[in-house]
Design an enzyme around this catalytic site. Structure first.
Site, PDB file in Angstrom:
ATOM      1  N   ASN A 162       0.810  -1.234   0.000  1.00 61.38           N
ATOM      2  CA  ASN A 162       0.000   0.000   0.000  1.00 61.38           C
ATOM      3  C   ASN A 162       0.841   1.282   0.000  1.00 61.38           C
ATOM      4  OD1 ASN A 162       0.768  -0.277   2.680  1.00 61.38           O
ATOM      5  ND2 ASN A 162      -1.171   0.506   3.486  1.00 61.38           N
ATOM      6  N   GLU A 262       4.674  -2.928  12.484  1.00 59.01           N
ATOM      7  CA  GLU A 262       3.642  -1.918  12.204  1.00 59.01           C
ATOM      8  C   GLU A 262       2.491  -2.667  11.576  1.00 59.01           C
ATOM      9  OE1 GLU A 262       3.927   1.178  13.025  1.00 59.01           O
ATOM     10  OE2 GLU A 262       6.070   1.417  13.327  1.00 59.01           O
ATOM     11  N   CYS A 296      -3.109   2.104   6.629  1.00 59.61           N
ATOM     12  CA  CYS A 296      -3.319   1.578   7.979  1.00 59.61           C
ATOM     13  C   CYS A 296      -3.834   2.643   8.934  1.00 59.61           C
ATOM     14  CB  CYS A 296      -2.027   0.977   8.499  1.00 59.61           C
ATOM     15  SG  CYS A 296      -0.708   2.173   8.470  1.00 59.61           S
ATOM     16  N   GLU A 471       8.672   4.138  14.173  1.00 61.49           N
ATOM     17  CA  GLU A 471       9.432   4.477  12.967  1.00 61.49           C
ATOM     18  C   GLU A 471       9.362   5.975  12.746  1.00 61.49           C
ATOM     19  OE1 GLU A 471       7.766   2.007   9.840  1.00 61.49           O
ATOM     20  OE2 GLU A 471       9.078   0.377  10.451  1.00 61.49           O
TER      21      GLU A 471
HETATM   22  N1  LIG Z   1       0.995  -0.048  10.820  1.00 62.12           N
HETATM   23  C1  LIG Z   1       1.474   0.315   9.641  1.00 62.12           C
HETATM   24  O1  LIG Z   1       2.366   1.156   9.548  1.00 62.12           O
HETATM   25  C2  LIG Z   1       0.938  -0.331   8.398  1.00 62.12           C
HETATM   26  C3  LIG Z   1       1.317   0.186   7.164  1.00 62.12           C
HETATM   27  C4  LIG Z   1       0.810  -0.404   6.002  1.00 62.12           C
HETATM   28  C5  LIG Z   1      -0.054  -1.493   6.101  1.00 62.12           C
HETATM   29  N2  LIG Z   1      -0.387  -1.959   7.306  1.00 62.12           N
HETATM   30  C6  LIG Z   1      -1.338  -3.076   7.434  1.00 62.12           C
HETATM   31  O2  LIG Z   1      -1.072  -4.065   6.446  1.00 62.12           O
HETATM   32  C7  LIG Z   1      -2.280  -4.702   6.056  1.00 62.12           C
HETATM   33  C8  LIG Z   1      -2.424  -4.675   4.557  1.00 62.12           C
HETATM   34  O3  LIG Z   1      -1.268  -5.074   3.914  1.00 62.12           O
HETATM   35  P1  LIG Z   1      -1.132  -6.543   3.309  1.00 62.12           P
HETATM   36  O4  LIG Z   1      -2.448  -7.086   2.935  1.00 62.12           O
HETATM   37  O5  LIG Z   1      -0.102  -6.506   2.257  1.00 62.12           O
HETATM   38  O6  LIG Z   1      -0.593  -7.317   4.567  1.00 62.12           O
HETATM   39  P2  LIG Z   1       0.092  -8.731   4.594  1.00 62.12           P
HETATM   40  O7  LIG Z   1       0.434  -8.957   6.013  1.00 62.12           O
HETATM   41  O8  LIG Z   1      -0.693  -9.751   3.913  1.00 62.12           O
HETATM   42  O9  LIG Z   1       1.424  -8.541   3.725  1.00 62.12           O
HETATM   43  C9  LIG Z   1       2.460  -7.676   4.088  1.00 62.12           C
HETATM   44  C10 LIG Z   1       3.770  -8.214   3.532  1.00 62.12           C
HETATM   45  O10 LIG Z   1       4.053  -9.443   4.141  1.00 62.12           O
HETATM   46  C11 LIG Z   1       4.288 -10.434   3.152  1.00 62.12           C
HETATM   47  N3  LIG Z   1       3.840 -11.700   3.716  1.00 62.12           N
HETATM   48  C12 LIG Z   1       2.616 -12.271   3.677  1.00 62.12           C
HETATM   49  N4  LIG Z   1       2.637 -13.463   4.328  1.00 62.12           N
HETATM   50  C13 LIG Z   1       3.905 -13.634   4.802  1.00 62.12           C
HETATM   51  C14 LIG Z   1       4.570 -14.638   5.562  1.00 62.12           C
HETATM   52  N5  LIG Z   1       3.927 -15.736   6.000  1.00 62.12           N
HETATM   53  N6  LIG Z   1       5.882 -14.468   5.855  1.00 62.12           N
HETATM   54  C15 LIG Z   1       6.536 -13.372   5.432  1.00 62.12           C
HETATM   55  N7  LIG Z   1       5.974 -12.391   4.714  1.00 62.12           N
HETATM   56  C16 LIG Z   1       4.660 -12.506   4.409  1.00 62.12           C
HETATM   57  C17 LIG Z   1       3.529  -9.968   1.941  1.00 62.12           C
HETATM   58  O11 LIG Z   1       4.068 -10.509   0.764  1.00 62.12           O
HETATM   59  C18 LIG Z   1       3.771  -8.481   2.026  1.00 62.12           C
HETATM   60  O12 LIG Z   1       5.018  -8.179   1.491  1.00 62.12           O
HETATM   61  C19 LIG Z   1      -3.372  -3.932   6.732  1.00 62.12           C
HETATM   62  O13 LIG Z   1      -3.806  -4.603   7.883  1.00 62.12           O
HETATM   63  C20 LIG Z   1      -2.705  -2.622   7.122  1.00 62.12           C
HETATM   64  O14 LIG Z   1      -3.296  -1.946   8.179  1.00 62.12           O
HETATM   65  C21 LIG Z   1       0.088  -1.420   8.450  1.00 62.12           C
HETATM   66  O1  LIG Z   2      -0.281   2.446   5.723  1.00 63.64           O
HETATM   67  C1  LIG Z   2       0.521   2.802   6.531  1.00 63.64           C
HETATM   68  C2  LIG Z   2       1.472   3.933   6.485  1.00 63.64           C
HETATM   69  C3  LIG Z   2       0.776   5.203   6.316  1.00 63.64           C
HETATM   70  C4  LIG Z   2       1.588   6.400   6.705  1.00 63.64           C
HETATM   71  O2  LIG Z   2       2.809   6.336   6.843  1.00 63.64           O
HETATM   72  O3  LIG Z   2       0.954   7.437   6.876  1.00 63.64           O
END
Ligand SMILES: NC(=O)c1ccc[n+]([C@@H]2O[C@H](COP(=O)([O-])OP(=O)(O)OC[C@H]3O[C@@H](n4cnc5c(N)ncnc54)[C@H](O)[C@@H]3O)[C@@H](O)[C@H]2O)c1
Ligand SMILES: O=CCCC(=O)O
Length: 495
Positions: A162, A262, A296, A471
Site C-alpha cells: 500500500n 507496524e 493503515c 518508525e
Molecule cells: N501499521 C502500519 O504502519 C501499516 C502500514 C501499512 C499497512 N499496514 C497493514 O497491512 C495490512 C495490509 O497489507 P497486506 O495485505 O499486504 O498485509 P500482509 O500482512 O498480507 O502482507 C504484508 C507483507 O508481508 C508479506 N507476507 C505475507 N505473508 C507472509 C509470511 N507468512 N511471511 C513473510 N511475509 C509474508 C507480503 O508478501 C507483504 O510483502 C493492513 O492490515 C494494514 O493496516 C500497516
Molecule cells: O499504511 C501505513 C502507512 C501510512 C503512513 O505512513 O501514513
C-alpha cells in the site's frame, strides 16, 4: 475496461527487472512472476521468482558488508542517505509514475508518496551523525558508566503494497543511519518501487551488500521464515497485517530476534459539535480516502456528535460525489483503483453487515465493472450502529461508516473497544476536549484537527495488536541500535 496507460519515463533505468544482491542485479531464476497494472490488468514487468536459497545469499552478503559498514562514521552514512534523498527528489515524477502504475493510486498520491518516502532519507541523514550514547553517574564509588548505541546488525525488512516506497525508506533510512545492513522483501504486487530504490542506493554509492532486495511471489512464507530463523539476521522489521505479524513473531522465537511491527489499524475519527465543520469534513475526506481507504491509518469509523451528524453527512457526501475515479495515471483522476479485486470483498461484506443492522445508505457506491474488476466507487453509510462489524475490524477500503454519538465518555469507550490501536483523530475547538480525549484514546498516535498527520518527524507506531516499535522521528533510529554499557571500575577517588 479502463484504457491502459504506459507511462513515459525520463530515466528508463529506474525500471528494473532483476533482484539486487551484494551490489549486483540478479536476473537468473528458475521461475518468474508478472507485475500487473491493477487498473488495466496489463503486464508491466516480468521478474525472477527467486528460490529461498537467495535469501541466504543476501543475508551472507549483508552480514559480510556489516563488518565494515558498522565502522563507518555517522557523518559518512549521512552523505549516502542525503544523496539518496536528492536522487529521489530529482526523479520524483518518474518514481511516482512507477509507483502509481503498479499500485493503482492516483499520480498525485504517487508523487506525494515519493516525496514522503524521500523525506525519511533526509531525516535520517540528519540523525546519523547524532546516534549518541550517554554518561551515567555510577552508584558505586570509583566506577564510571557510559553507553554507546551500536547497530543491531543485519536487518530483515518485509513491506506491504500500500506504500511501496515510503514503508521501505522509513525502515531502511533508520537502519542505514544506525550502521545496519538490510535484506528487503517487497510485496510481489509492487516490487518495482523497491527495485527503483535499490537503483537509487547503487547510484548514491552505498557499498555492495548494504542494501539488498530479494524477490518472491511463490515462496513468500519461506522467505519470511528464513529471515526470522537465520542467526545472522539480528532484527526483523515488518509492516503488514496483524495476522502475518503473529506468524513472524512465533517464527522469531528460536533466535529471539529483535522485532518492530507496524500492523493493522481501525482508526476512529471523532467530530465534536464544536469543531470547525468545513475543516472537519475536508480533513475526514483526506483521511478516509487516502489510498482509497487502503492506509493503515485511514479513518475506519467516523464518530460524529448527534447534533451535527446530518449536516456533516450531507457535506461529506457532496464531496465524495465529486470524486473522479479512473486510471491513476490519467489526468484529472482524483482516485484510482484498489490493489486487486479481492480487496473489494471486505468493503462489500462490511457494507452489507452495517445495512442489515440498520445503517442508512447515503452514497450507494459499488463496483465499477465498466472500468475494471479492481474499481469501486466509495460507499457512505450513516447511522451505523456500534455493533456493526466495521466498528471492530479494519475494512481497508472505500467504505465510510458514520456513527452517531452523544458524549465524550461514550465515544471514547467505543473508540477503544477494539483489539488494535494505531491512529485516532479528533476534531474540536475546545482544548479541554483535545487534551482529555487524546489522553484517553488507546492508540499509538492521535491526530487533532488534521486528517493527515504522517511525516518524518512523527514517531509512527501502534499499541495493542497494532504492533510495537516506532518508525520515523528520533526514536526510529533507536529501534535499529542496541545499548552497550561500559563500566570502568577501580578508579581512584575524584581529584
Ligand atoms: N501499521 C502500519 O504502519 C501499516 C502500514 C501499512 C499497512 N499496514 C497493514 O497491512 C495490512 C495490509 O497489507 P497486506 O495485505 O499486504 O498485509 P500482509 O500482512 O498480507 O502482507 C504484508 C507483507 O508481508 C508479506 N507476507 C505475507 N505473508 C507472509 C509470511 N507468512 N511471511 C513473510 N511475509 C509474508 C507480503 O508478501 C507483504 O510483502 C493492513 O492490515 C494494514 O493496516 C500497516
Ligand atoms: O499504511 C501505513 C502507512 C501510512 C503512513 O505512513 O501514513
Amino acid at each position: 475496461m479502463v484504457e491502459s496507460v504506459r507511462p513515459k519515463f525520463t530515466r528508463q533505468e529506474l525500471v528494473k527487472d532483476a533482484a539486487y544482491i551484494n551490489g549486483k542485479w540478479v536476473k537468473e531464476s528458475n521461475a518468474t512472476f508478472e507485475v500487473t497494472d491493477p487498473a488495466s490488468g496489463e503486464v508491466i514487468a516480468t521478474l525472477p521468482d527467486q528460490d529461498v536459497s537467495v535469501v541466504d545469499e543476501a543475508i551472507d552478503a549483508a552480514h559480510e558488508a556489516f563488518g565494515s559498514f558498522k565502522k563507518t562514521t555517522g557523518r559518512q552514512r549521512a552523505v549516502w542517505l542525503r544523496k539518496m534523498y536528492e536522487l529521489m527528489t530529482e526523479h520524483a515524477e518518474d518514481l511516482g509514475k512507477l509507483l502509481s502504475w503498479e499500485n493503482g493510486k492516483s499520480l498525485a498520491e504517487g508523487v506525494g508518496e515519493i516525496k514522503y518516502a524521500a523525506s525519511f532519507y533526509e531525516w535520517y541523514a540528519e540523525e546519523a551523525p547524532r546516534v549518541n550514547g550517554t554518561t551515567i553517574n555510577s552508584a558505586v564509588p570509583g566506577n564510571r558508566v557510559f553507553t554507546q548505541r551500536q547497530p543491531v546488525g543485519v536487518c530483515g525488512i518485509i513491506c506491504p503494497w500500500n506504500f511501496p516506497s515510503a514503508m521501505i525508506t522509513r525502515k531502511a533510512g533508520a537502519a542505514l543511519a544506525a550502521g545496519c545492513t538490510v535484506v528487503l522483501k517487497p510485496d510481489s504486487q509492487t516490487p518495482l518501487s523497491a527495485l527503483a530504490l535499490a537503483h537509487v542506493a547503487e547510484k548514491a554509492g552505498v557499498p555492495p551488500g548494504v542494501f539488498n532486495v530479494v524477490l518472491s511471489h511463490t515462496h513468500t512464507p519461506e522467505f519470511g521464515l528464513r529471515l526470522c530463523e537465520s542467526p545472522k539476521v539480528k532484527k526483523v522489521s515488518f509492516t503488514g497485517s496483524t495476522a502475518v505479524g503473529k506468524i513472524l513473531m512465533k517464527q522469531s522465537a528460536s533466535t529471539l530476534k529483535k522485532l518492530s511491527f507496524e500492523l493493522g489499524g481501525n482508526a476512529p475519527l471523532i467530530v465534536f459539535e464544536d469543531a470547525d465543520l468545513d475543516k472537519a469534513v475536508n480533513e475526514a475526506i483526506a483521511c478516509k480516502f487516502r489510498g482509497l481507504g487502503q492506509t493503515c491509518v485511514c479513518a475506519n469509523r467516523l464518530y460524529v456528535q448527534k447534533s451535527i451528524i446530518d449536516k456533516f453527512t450531507t457535506m461529506f457526501s457532496e464531496k465524495v460525489n465529486k470524486f473522479v475515479i479512473g486510471h491513476g495515471l490519467k489526468e484529472g483522476v482524483t482516485h484510482g483503483c484498489l490493489i486487486n479485486p479481492d480487496a473489494i470483498k471486505k468493503v462489500e461484506a462490511h457494507a452489507k453487515d452495517a445495512i442489515e443492522k440498520g445503517a442508512k445508505v447515503v452514497v450507494k457506491g459499488g463496483r465499477l465493472p465498466e472500468l475494471g474488476p479492481s474499481f469501486y466507487s466509495p460507499t457512505v453509510l450513516t447511522n451505523v450502529p456500534q455493533n456493526a462489524d466495521v466498528t471492530k475490524q479494519e475494512t481497508f477500503g472505500p467504505l465510510c461508516a458514520i456513527i452517531p454519538f452523544e458524549t465524550a465518555e461514550e465515544v471514547v469507550k467505543w473508540a477503544n473497544d477494539t483489539d488494535v490501536g494505531l491512529a485516532a483523530y479528533l476534531f474540536s475547538k475546545n482544548v479541554d476536549t483535545i487534551y482529555t480525549v487524546s489522553e484517553a484514546l488507546e492508540t499509538g498516535m492521535v491526530s487533532c484537527n488534521t486528517g493527515v498527520f504522517s511525516e518524518c518527524a512523527v514517531p509512527f507506531g501502534g499499541v495493542k495488536e497494532s504492533g510495537f516499535g516506532r518508525e520515523g522521528s528520533l526514536h526510529g533510529v533507536e529501534d535499529y541500535t542496541v545499548i552497550k554499557a561500559t563500566v570502568i571500575g577501580g578508579l581512584p577517588e575524584r581529584l
